[in-house]
Write a protein that holds these residues in place. Structure first.
Motif, PDB file in Angstrom:
ATOM      1  N   ALA A  35       0.825  -1.214   0.000  1.00  0.00           N
ATOM      2  CA  ALA A  35       0.000   0.000   0.000  1.00  0.00           C
ATOM      3  C   ALA A  35       0.860   1.267   0.000  1.00  0.00           C
ATOM      4  O   ALA A  35       0.678   2.169   0.805  1.00  0.00           O
ATOM      5  CB  ALA A  35      -0.981  -0.005   1.165  1.00  0.00           C
TER       6      ALA A  35
ATOM      7  N   LYS B 123       1.924   4.748  -1.526  1.00  0.00           N
ATOM      8  CA  LYS B 123       1.285   5.805  -2.316  1.00  0.00           C
ATOM      9  C   LYS B 123       2.138   6.091  -3.549  1.00  0.00           C
ATOM     10  O   LYS B 123       3.292   6.484  -3.434  1.00  0.00           O
ATOM     11  CB  LYS B 123       1.118   7.072  -1.486  1.00  0.00           C
ATOM     12  CG  LYS B 123       0.335   8.161  -2.199  1.00  0.00           C
ATOM     13  CD  LYS B 123       0.263   9.450  -1.405  1.00  0.00           C
ATOM     14  CE  LYS B 123      -0.433   9.245  -0.090  1.00  0.00           C
ATOM     15  NZ  LYS B 123      -0.629  10.524   0.634  1.00  0.00           N
ATOM     16  N   LYS B 124       1.549   5.869  -4.728  1.00  0.00           N
ATOM     17  CA  LYS B 124       2.248   6.125  -5.989  1.00  0.00           C
ATOM     18  C   LYS B 124       1.716   7.378  -6.682  1.00  0.00           C
ATOM     19  O   LYS B 124       2.479   8.102  -7.296  1.00  0.00           O
ATOM     20  CB  LYS B 124       2.118   4.919  -6.928  1.00  0.00           C
ATOM     21  CG  LYS B 124       2.814   3.667  -6.413  1.00  0.00           C
ATOM     22  CD  LYS B 124       4.303   3.836  -6.345  1.00  0.00           C
ATOM     23  CE  LYS B 124       4.997   2.560  -5.930  1.00  0.00           C
ATOM     24  NZ  LYS B 124       6.448   2.657  -5.996  1.00  0.00           N
TER      25      LYS B 124
ATOM     26  N   ASP C 237      -0.096  10.742  -5.758  1.00  0.00           N
ATOM     27  CA  ASP C 237      -0.522  11.656  -4.696  1.00  0.00           C
ATOM     28  C   ASP C 237      -1.167  12.860  -5.380  1.00  0.00           C
ATOM     29  O   ASP C 237      -0.467  13.738  -5.895  1.00  0.00           O
ATOM     30  CB  ASP C 237       0.687  12.078  -3.869  1.00  0.00           C
ATOM     31  CG  ASP C 237       0.349  13.033  -2.737  1.00  0.00           C
ATOM     32  OD1 ASP C 237      -0.818  13.496  -2.657  1.00  0.00           O
ATOM     33  OD2 ASP C 237       1.251  13.325  -1.937  1.00  0.00           O
TER      34      ASP C 237
ATOM     35  N   ASP D 144      -7.086   4.733  -2.603  1.00  0.00           N
ATOM     36  CA  ASP D 144      -6.861   5.024  -1.185  1.00  0.00           C
ATOM     37  C   ASP D 144      -8.131   5.567  -0.539  1.00  0.00           C
ATOM     38  O   ASP D 144      -8.768   6.483  -1.064  1.00  0.00           O
ATOM     39  CB  ASP D 144      -5.726   6.040  -1.048  1.00  0.00           C
ATOM     40  CG  ASP D 144      -5.337   6.289   0.390  1.00  0.00           C
ATOM     41  OD1 ASP D 144      -5.336   5.328   1.180  1.00  0.00           O
ATOM     42  OD2 ASP D 144      -5.017   7.443   0.724  1.00  0.00           O
TER      43      ASP D 144
ATOM     44  N   ASP E 232      -8.885   0.741   1.869  1.00  0.00           N
ATOM     45  CA  ASP E 232      -8.505   0.780   0.460  1.00  0.00           C
ATOM     46  C   ASP E 232      -9.385  -0.158  -0.361  1.00  0.00           C
ATOM     47  O   ASP E 232      -9.790  -1.223   0.105  1.00  0.00           O
ATOM     48  CB  ASP E 232      -7.037   0.394   0.283  1.00  0.00           C
ATOM     49  CG  ASP E 232      -6.086   1.414   0.904  1.00  0.00           C
ATOM     50  OD1 ASP E 232      -6.516   2.540   1.182  1.00  0.00           O
ATOM     51  OD2 ASP E 232      -4.906   1.053   1.102  1.00  0.00           O
TER      52      ASP E 232
ATOM     53  N   ASP F 150      -6.001   9.349  -4.071  1.00  0.00           N
ATOM     54  CA  ASP F 150      -4.672   8.797  -4.331  1.00  0.00           C
ATOM     55  C   ASP F 150      -4.754   7.342  -4.796  1.00  0.00           C
ATOM     56  O   ASP F 150      -5.760   6.665  -4.573  1.00  0.00           O
ATOM     57  CB  ASP F 150      -3.813   8.852  -3.063  1.00  0.00           C
ATOM     58  CG  ASP F 150      -3.577  10.273  -2.568  1.00  0.00           C
ATOM     59  OD1 ASP F 150      -3.633  11.210  -3.394  1.00  0.00           O
ATOM     60  OD2 ASP F 150      -3.352  10.444  -1.358  1.00  0.00           O
TER      61      ASP F 150
ATOM     62  N   MET G 240      -2.620   3.709  -4.506  1.00  0.00           N
ATOM     63  CA  MET G 240      -1.605   2.956  -3.769  1.00  0.00           C
ATOM     64  C   MET G 240      -1.225   1.717  -4.581  1.00  0.00           C
ATOM     65  O   MET G 240      -1.986   1.270  -5.442  1.00  0.00           O
ATOM     66  CB  MET G 240      -2.151   2.529  -2.411  1.00  0.00           C
ATOM     67  CG  MET G 240      -2.903   3.613  -1.660  1.00  0.00           C
ATOM     68  SD  MET G 240      -1.868   4.960  -1.163  1.00  0.00           S
ATOM     69  CE  MET G 240      -1.370   4.367   0.418  1.00  0.00           C
TER      70      MET G 240
ATOM     71  N   THR H  86       0.525  -2.343  -4.169  1.00  0.00           N
ATOM     72  CA  THR H  86       0.993  -3.461  -3.352  1.00  0.00           C
ATOM     73  C   THR H  86       1.499  -4.558  -4.276  1.00  0.00           C
ATOM     74  O   THR H  86       0.841  -4.892  -5.263  1.00  0.00           O
ATOM     75  CB  THR H  86      -0.153  -4.020  -2.475  1.00  0.00           C
ATOM     76  OG1 THR H  86      -0.557  -3.009  -1.540  1.00  0.00           O
ATOM     77  CG2 THR H  86       0.269  -5.260  -1.712  1.00  0.00           C
TER      78      THR H  86
END
Length: 134
Positions: A32, A34-35, A37, A73, A77, A109, A111, A113
């Motif tokens: 998770a 944050k890519k 923002d 997000d 999530d 945002d 995210m 994983t």
């Protein structure tokens, strides 16, 4: 040692943003992270409104050895997409795009994983997104 990751903003215009992400894993992986923002994206040049979300227009990805989950997000999530391991493709979501369907606590945002990551596994993900303004 940690995964070797990069995040690059290719374009951040009035309407569209293009971002690229890479990872070469040491087995640690990402959880998770944050890519995208939206608060860091450029404001609308005409109105000055801040970007409060994005709509995915297309995704180009290549995964080796691991899969990647993209998450909207929010307080909890919400899975946006699960990009499979050992696979590459371009997904085009057309004119309407893929909209954020998260609920309570929605930030706008995105995210990321990694799943099933091992040492030497890698991904490249490029997101083309339309910006949304309040």
């Amino acid at each position: 040692m940690a995964d070797v990751v990069t995040s690059q903003t290719i374009q951040d215009g009035a309407r569209q943003v293009i971002m690229s992400f890479t990872n070469v894993s040491d087995g640690t992986g990402e959880a998770a992270v944050k890519k995208v923002d939206v608060s860091a994206l450029e404001s609308n040049p005409i109105t000055g409104a801040a970007c409060d979300g994005v709509t995915l227009q297309s995704i180009t990805f290549s995964n080796f050895g691991m899969s990647v989950k993209l998450l909207w997000d929010a307080s909890t999530d919400v899975l946006c997409l699960h990009l499979p391991a050992d696979y590459a493709d371009t997904l085009d979501f057309g004119d309407g795009g893929l909209k954020n369907n998260s609920g309570s606590g929605k930030t706008g945002d995105i995210m990321l994983t990694t799943v099933g990551h091992g040492s030497g596994d890698a991904y490249t993900v490029t997101l083309t997104m339309n910006k949304n303004y309040a």
